[in-house]
Design a protein around this motif. Structure first.
Motif, mmCIF file in Angstrom:
data_model
loop_
_atom_site.group_PDB
_atom_site.id
_atom_site.type_symbol
_atom_site.label_atom_id
_atom_site.label_comp_id
_atom_site.label_asym_id
_atom_site.label_seq_id
_atom_site.Cartn_x
_atom_site.Cartn_y
_atom_site.Cartn_z
ATOM 1 N N VAL A 26 0.833 -1.207 0.000
ATOM 2 C CA VAL A 26 0.000 0.000 0.000
ATOM 3 C C VAL A 26 0.867 1.256 0.000
ATOM 4 O O VAL A 26 0.591 2.226 -0.715
ATOM 5 N N ALA A 27 1.941 1.248 0.795
ATOM 6 C CA ALA A 27 2.837 2.402 0.835
ATOM 7 C C ALA A 27 3.487 2.638 -0.518
ATOM 8 O O ALA A 27 3.642 3.787 -0.955
ATOM 9 N N ALA A 28 3.870 1.555 -1.199
ATOM 10 C CA ALA A 28 4.470 1.687 -2.527
ATOM 11 C C ALA A 28 3.471 2.288 -3.503
ATOM 12 O O ALA A 28 3.812 3.179 -4.303
ATOM 13 N N ALA A 29 2.220 1.830 -3.454
ATOM 14 C CA ALA A 29 1.192 2.379 -4.337
ATOM 15 C C ALA A 29 0.934 3.849 -4.024
ATOM 16 O O ALA A 29 0.740 4.670 -4.934
ATOM 17 N N ALA A 30 0.952 4.208 -2.726
ATOM 18 C CA ALA A 30 0.744 5.601 -2.338
ATOM 19 C C ALA A 30 1.862 6.498 -2.867
ATOM 20 O O ALA A 30 1.625 7.625 -3.312
ATOM 21 N N ALA A 51 8.046 -1.765 -4.003
ATOM 22 C CA ALA A 51 8.032 -2.416 -2.697
ATOM 23 C C ALA A 51 9.201 -3.372 -2.505
ATOM 24 O O ALA A 51 9.454 -3.834 -1.382
ATOM 25 N N GLY A 52 9.921 -3.685 -3.605
ATOM 26 C CA GLY A 52 11.057 -4.591 -3.510
ATOM 27 C C GLY A 52 10.664 -6.038 -3.325
ATOM 28 O O GLY A 52 11.336 -6.791 -2.611
ATOM 29 N N ILE A 53 9.560 -6.443 -3.961
ATOM 30 C CA ILE A 53 9.078 -7.812 -3.840
ATOM 31 C C ILE A 53 8.784 -8.363 -5.229
ATOM 32 O O ILE A 53 8.761 -7.625 -6.225
ATOM 33 N N LEU A 70 -7.367 1.289 -4.588
ATOM 34 C CA LEU A 70 -8.385 1.649 -3.595
ATOM 35 C C LEU A 70 -7.771 1.721 -2.199
ATOM 36 O O LEU A 70 -8.052 2.645 -1.434
ATOM 37 N N ALA A 71 -6.916 0.768 -1.859
ATOM 38 C CA ALA A 71 -6.271 0.782 -0.543
ATOM 39 C C ALA A 71 -5.401 2.020 -0.373
ATOM 40 O O ALA A 71 -5.372 2.633 0.700
ATOM 41 N N ALA A 72 -4.688 2.411 -1.437
ATOM 42 C CA ALA A 72 -3.838 3.597 -1.367
ATOM 43 C C ALA A 72 -4.677 4.867 -1.234
ATOM 44 O O ALA A 72 -4.324 5.791 -0.486
ATOM 45 N N VAL A 73 -5.799 4.917 -1.941
ATOM 46 C CA VAL A 73 -6.671 6.090 -1.854
ATOM 47 C C VAL A 73 -7.332 6.161 -0.480
ATOM 48 O O VAL A 73 -7.473 7.246 0.098
ATOM 49 N N ARG A 74 -7.743 5.012 0.058
ATOM 50 C CA ARG A 74 -8.286 5.005 1.419
ATOM 51 C C ARG A 74 -7.256 5.520 2.413
ATOM 52 O O ARG A 74 -7.589 6.264 3.347
#
Length: 228
Positions: A26-30, A51-53, A70-74
């Motif tokens: 989520v942090a990477a997407a944000a 994310a390094g994965i 959606l998780a990043a926007v939330r």
């Protein structure tokens, strides 16, 4: 001779490891939203790389790209709500000061994080056709906490006799539309000479506020941002 030994058991993630990996995704997407301002520009590969994965690891937590966005926007809306609550906590007891504190916090967040803000209200909110993608209800709930805060400070002003607005729920939507318009125009009209007090006048008018003797917690509610 056949080997009849059982295969070694697969190592489990350390306790909490799955939660931490989800947060990394989520942090990477944000971060990508902050850079692009466009949820449609995010891909599983770009998120995995940031994310390094390995990309397949994402599927343990998210079924597709839309649910990651959606998780990043939330997360972004939660950060906006936290900023509004922080301003409210330092605004004192005057209902008008509390109203301006929430509005100031909203406008500041949009100025400090322009790409993130654009993504919060952009195409990232549009549902896709996949059955696992965000639903219309998921998208409609985004920002509910922020709108609730606007309604609550308007209700405080109404109880104190500082506004003639008789419908705080409708008034909160009208006030949000004004704030959103100011946030958008200040981002796209960077060369426009905004008259002093523009934001304050818009907020006062949309909130139907009796502004006599009331001052914003800041020296003035302006288009120009404060810096964190």
């Amino acid at each position: 001779m056949a080997n009849d030994q059982a295969p070694p058991a697969r190592a489990r993630n350390p306790r909490g490891g799955g939660t931490r990996l989800r947060e990394r995704i989520v942090a990477a997407a944000a971060e990508l939203l902050d850079e692009t301002g466009d949820g449609t520009a995010i891909s599983l590969r770009s998120v995995a790389r940031r994310a390094g994965i390995a990309a397949p690891s994402i599927y343990r937590h998210f079924p597709d790209r839309s649910t990651i966005v959606l998780a990043a926007v939330r997360r972004a809306f939660a950060e906006l709500e936290a900023a509004l609550r922080h301003g409210l906590a330092t605004a004192g007891d005057d209902p008008r000061h509390r109203l301006f504190a929430v509005c100031d916090g909203y406008l500041d967040f949009a100025r400090w994080h322009p790409e993130r803000y654009r993504a919060m209200f952009g195409r990232a909110r549009m549902p896709a056709s996949s059955g696992t993608s965000p639903t219309a209800a998921d998208l409609a709930a985004l920002g509910d906490g922020c709108l609730t805060l606007l309604r609550e400070v308007l209700e405080e002003c109404a109880r104190a006799g500082h506004t003639t607005s008789a419908e705080p729920a409708t008034g909160a939507v009208a006030l949000w539309l004004g704030l959103h318009g100011l946030a958008h125009q200040s981002a796209v009209s960077t060369n426009f000479a905004w008259p002093a007090g523009t934001a304050r006048r818009v907020i006062t008018a949309l909130a139907h506020l009796d502004d006599t003797g009331a001052r914003s917690p800041r020296a003035a509610t302006e288009i120009e941002p404060r810096r964190p």
